[in-house]
Design a protein around this motif. Structure first.
Motif, PDB file in Angstrom:
ATOM      1  N   GLY A  77       1.031  -1.302  -0.094  1.00  0.00           N
ATOM      2  CA  GLY A  77       0.069  -0.014   0.159  1.00  0.00           C
ATOM      3  C   GLY A  77       1.004   1.336  -0.085  1.00  0.00           C
ATOM      4  O   GLY A  77       0.494   2.141  -0.777  1.00  0.00           O
ATOM      5  N   ALA A  78       1.872   1.143   0.807  1.00  0.00           N
ATOM      6  CA  ALA A  78       2.953   2.401   0.647  1.00  0.00           C
ATOM      7  C   ALA A  78       3.508   2.541  -0.603  1.00  0.00           C
ATOM      8  O   ALA A  78       3.376   3.923  -1.112  1.00  0.00           O
ATOM      9  N   VAL A  79       3.903   1.652  -1.138  1.00  0.00           N
ATOM     10  CA  VAL A  79       4.432   1.796  -2.394  1.00  0.00           C
ATOM     11  C   VAL A  79       3.461   2.171  -3.634  1.00  0.00           C
ATOM     12  O   VAL A  79       3.788   3.337  -4.227  1.00  0.00           O
ATOM     13  N   TRP A  80       2.150   1.782  -3.594  1.00  0.00           N
ATOM     14  CA  TRP A  80       1.199   2.193  -4.251  1.00  0.00           C
ATOM     15  C   TRP A  80       0.619   3.606  -4.132  1.00  0.00           C
ATOM     16  O   TRP A  80       0.556   4.296  -5.214  1.00  0.00           O
ATOM     17  N   LEU A  81       0.641   4.087  -2.972  1.00  0.00           N
ATOM     18  CA  LEU A  81       0.346   5.375  -2.827  1.00  0.00           C
ATOM     19  C   LEU A  81       1.562   6.528  -3.298  1.00  0.00           C
ATOM     20  O   LEU A  81       1.228   7.549  -3.732  1.00  0.00           O
ATOM     21  N   PHE A  82       2.611   6.018  -2.846  1.00  0.00           N
ATOM     22  CA  PHE A  82       3.667   6.700  -3.307  1.00  0.00           C
ATOM     23  C   PHE A  82       4.076   6.798  -4.731  1.00  0.00           C
ATOM     24  O   PHE A  82       4.071   8.087  -5.520  1.00  0.00           O
ATOM     25  N   ALA A  83       3.801   5.694  -5.651  1.00  0.00           N
ATOM     26  CA  ALA A  83       3.603   5.914  -7.113  1.00  0.00           C
ATOM     27  C   ALA A  83       2.380   6.595  -7.605  1.00  0.00           C
ATOM     28  O   ALA A  83       2.498   7.662  -8.413  1.00  0.00           O
ATOM     29  N   LEU A  84       1.156   6.762  -6.762  1.00  0.00           N
ATOM     30  CA  LEU A  84       0.230   7.528  -7.314  1.00  0.00           C
ATOM     31  C   LEU A  84       0.608   8.882  -6.965  1.00  0.00           C
ATOM     32  O   LEU A  84       0.087   9.618  -8.009  1.00  0.00           O
ATOM     33  N   ASN A  85       1.133   9.275  -5.919  1.00  0.00           N
ATOM     34  CA  ASN A  85       1.576  10.616  -5.851  1.00  0.00           C
ATOM     35  C   ASN A  85       2.299  11.182  -6.786  1.00  0.00           C
ATOM     36  O   ASN A  85       2.347  12.338  -7.524  1.00  0.00           O
ATOM     37  N   VAL A  86       3.494  10.294  -7.414  1.00  0.00           N
ATOM     38  CA  VAL A  86       4.392  10.606  -8.548  1.00  0.00           C
ATOM     39  C   VAL A  86       3.544  10.865  -9.747  1.00  0.00           C
ATOM     40  O   VAL A  86       3.987  11.541 -10.439  1.00  0.00           O
ATOM     41  N   ARG A  87       2.802   9.685 -10.016  1.00  0.00           N
ATOM     42  CA  ARG A  87       1.872   9.931 -11.169  1.00  0.00           C
ATOM     43  C   ARG A  87       1.201  11.217 -11.446  1.00  0.00           C
ATOM     44  O   ARG A  87       1.181  11.912 -12.315  1.00  0.00           O
ATOM     45  N   THR A  88       0.622  11.537 -10.132  1.00  0.00           N
ATOM     46  CA  THR A  88      -0.226  13.006 -10.111  1.00  0.00           C
ATOM     47  C   THR A  88       0.557  13.962 -10.584  1.00  0.00           C
ATOM     48  O   THR A  88       0.291  14.912 -11.111  1.00  0.00           O
ATOM     49  N   ARG A  89       1.769  14.052 -10.018  1.00  0.00           N
ATOM     50  CA  ARG A  89       2.755  15.114 -10.304  1.00  0.00           C
ATOM     51  C   ARG A  89       3.348  15.274 -11.622  1.00  0.00           C
ATOM     52  O   ARG A  89       3.421  16.238 -12.296  1.00  0.00           O
ATOM     53  N   ARG A  90       3.523  13.972 -12.035  1.00  0.00           N
ATOM     54  CA  ARG A  90       3.907  13.852 -13.433  1.00  0.00           C
ATOM     55  C   ARG A  90       2.789  14.375 -14.374  1.00  0.00           C
ATOM     56  O   ARG A  90       3.240  15.039 -15.430  1.00  0.00           O
ATOM     57  N   LEU A  91       1.687  13.718 -14.400  1.00  0.00           N
ATOM     58  CA  LEU A  91       0.627  14.291 -14.978  1.00  0.00           C
ATOM     59  C   LEU A  91       0.327  15.865 -15.132  1.00  0.00           C
ATOM     60  O   LEU A  91      -0.066  16.722 -16.151  1.00  0.00           O
ATOM     61  N   TYR A  92       0.421  16.361 -13.768  1.00  0.00           N
ATOM     62  CA  TYR A  92       0.454  17.817 -13.515  1.00  0.00           C
ATOM     63  C   TYR A  92       1.365  18.699 -14.473  1.00  0.00           C
ATOM     64  O   TYR A  92       1.069  19.460 -15.080  1.00  0.00           O
ATOM     65  N   VAL A  93       2.737  18.204 -14.188  1.00  0.00           N
ATOM     66  CA  VAL A  93       3.664  18.895 -15.033  1.00  0.00           C
ATOM     67  C   VAL A  93       3.342  18.556 -16.496  1.00  0.00           C
ATOM     68  O   VAL A  93       3.483  19.885 -17.055  1.00  0.00           O
ATOM     69  N   LEU A  94       3.098  17.607 -16.957  1.00  0.00           N
ATOM     70  CA  LEU A  94       2.843  17.358 -18.271  1.00  0.00           C
ATOM     71  C   LEU A  94       1.725  18.482 -18.851  1.00  0.00           C
ATOM     72  O   LEU A  94       1.799  18.977 -19.945  1.00  0.00           O
ATOM     73  N   SER A  95       0.667  18.474 -17.962  1.00  0.00           N
ATOM     74  CA  SER A  95      -0.438  19.437 -18.457  1.00  0.00           C
ATOM     75  C   SER A  95      -0.100  20.852 -18.486  1.00  0.00           C
ATOM     76  O   SER A  95      -0.364  21.714 -19.044  1.00  0.00           O
TER      77      SER A  95
END
Length: 401
Positions: free
Chosen positions: A139-157
């Motif tokens: 769960g910790a790895v999944w949440l960390f990856a979700l946070n990184v994904r959100t930031r990545r998509l935000y930067v791309l947008s």
């Protein structure tokens, strides 16, 4: 130029190799002592090799790693160090998958696998403690990856939005330049048409008086030659300028513009300034050693520059601002300086955004190989300074017949 390998930046590929290599190394180094021996080492090496494609094929890599981990647990081999590949694959699918749904499914599968591994490898009676620990790690790895994904998509947008805005600004600037060139073409056309009419009239007159008054005929021919040179100079400036039918829109709250196809001159500047005074500006006007006559097209440019500068002052500084307009003959050219104190009243409505006044002014000045600077003053307010060179061989003033 960025170096790529298989269509991916070299830096990303090198990082993936650094991630996958330890997994493969650990799996083979522990073969002599770990449960399963070389068979377990082969599973670990396969997991590490699959991680090399974690960016390009995150879903497929996660599926391969999950199947290999299931085989390992089903064979009764306790979790081994190279099982870190399971967490890396989970992180990769959550971060890089096109749809988050794949990451959610991978997370559920990972939790189920953790419970299955705890049941198969833990001491009976305490397996659920091990299952909870494994699930918390997943769960910790999944949440960390979700946070990184959100930031990545935000930067791309943000990057996409910035690129879109840049393209829109470039398109607006090109449209403004084309619109201003249209207006310049129409007005310069009027100047050339006027010159042609004068040339025709003078040539006809010279033909009639050629025998009776040779001196008058010579003067008429000289006028035709001077007018022709001036018209040719204006025509050269028209080359490459496309003409559009619609006139540019006037700014809100600006004084009423003159009729279309009108060719104002410098002598009409006092009337223009009075219209801006009536609109609320306090305008001063000085002229120093301005040569006479000026080429008609140059007079038109000076008139338009003053008109645009005062319009911008009215829009941004507001009614009540103090403005000074100065025309002077300096160093073989004409200098126009328009300064304001920026102390006007706030306009009734917000000034229109996206204006292209400076773009149009620079386009007009560039036609004559002049220079234009505009910006805030240290003492407050704004200044526009234009320098327009005079023709090297001035011609006589042409008066319409």
């Amino acid at each position: 130029m960025r170096t790529t390998v298989f269509g991916h930046p070299l830096r990303s590929v090198a990082f993936d190799v650094v991630v996958a290599a330890p997994v493969m190394l650990v799996s083979t180094a522990g073969a002599p002592v770990q449960p399963g021996g070389w068979w377990a080492a082969a599973i670990g090496a396969a997991m590490g090799a699959a991680l090399l494609a974690r960016r390009a094929r995150p879903v497929a890599v996660t599926a391969v790693v999950a199947v290999l981990a299931f085989v390992q647990v089903a064979l009764g081999w306790a979790p081994l160090p190279y099982d870190l590949a399971v967490l890396i694959a989970l992180y990769s699918v959550v971060k890089y998958a096109d749809r988050l749904q794949a990451g959610v499914i991978a997370g559920l599968v990972a939790v189920g696998g953790a419970v299955f591994a705890a049941v198969r490898t833990s001491t009976p009676g305490i397996w659920y403690f091990t299952a909870i620990f494994y699930a918390l790690v997943v769960g910790a790895v999944w949440l960390f990856a979700l946070n990184v994904r959100t930031r990545r998509l935000y930067v791309l947008s943000l990057e996409e939005r910035a690129a879109t805005l840049e393209r829109e600004r470039e398109a607006e600037a090109r449209a403004a330049v084309a619109e201003e060139r249209t207006r310049i073409a129409r007005e310069l056309h009027d100047v050339v048409a006027h010159s042609m009419a004068v040339m025709i009239a003078q040539a006809d007159g010279a033909r009639y008086v050629l025998d009776s008054s040779p001196e008058t005929a010579r003067e008429a021919v000289r006028t035709v030659a001077d007018t022709g040179r001036r018209a040719l100079d204006d025509m050269r400036r028209l080359v490459g300028v496309l003409r559009e039918p619609q006139p540019p829109a006037e700014a809100p709250h600006a004084p009423a513009a003159e009729p279309a196809h009108r060719r104002p001159v410098v002598a009409e500047l006092p009337a223009l300034l009075q219209r801006f005074r009536d609109a609320g500006l306090r305008v001063g006007y000085t002229v120093n050693d301005l040569p006479s006559p000026l080429p008609p097209a140059l007079e038109l440019t000076l008139y338009r520059l003053v008109q645009e500068a005062l319009t911008n002052t009215l829009k941004h500084a507001g009614p009540g601002a103090q403005v000074q307009v100065e025309l002077a003959h300096v160093g073989g050219g004409v200098t126009l300086r328009v300064t304001d104190d920026g102390q006007g009243r706030t306009p009734a409505g917000p000034p229109p955004s996206g204006g292209h006044g400076l773009v149009g002014m620079r386009e007009r000045v560039s036609v004559y190989d002049g220079t234009l600077t505009a910006g805030p003053r240290l003492a407050g307010g704004w200044q526009v300074l234009a320098r327009l060179p005079l023709p090297s061989s001035p011609t006589a003033e042409v008066v319409a017949a």
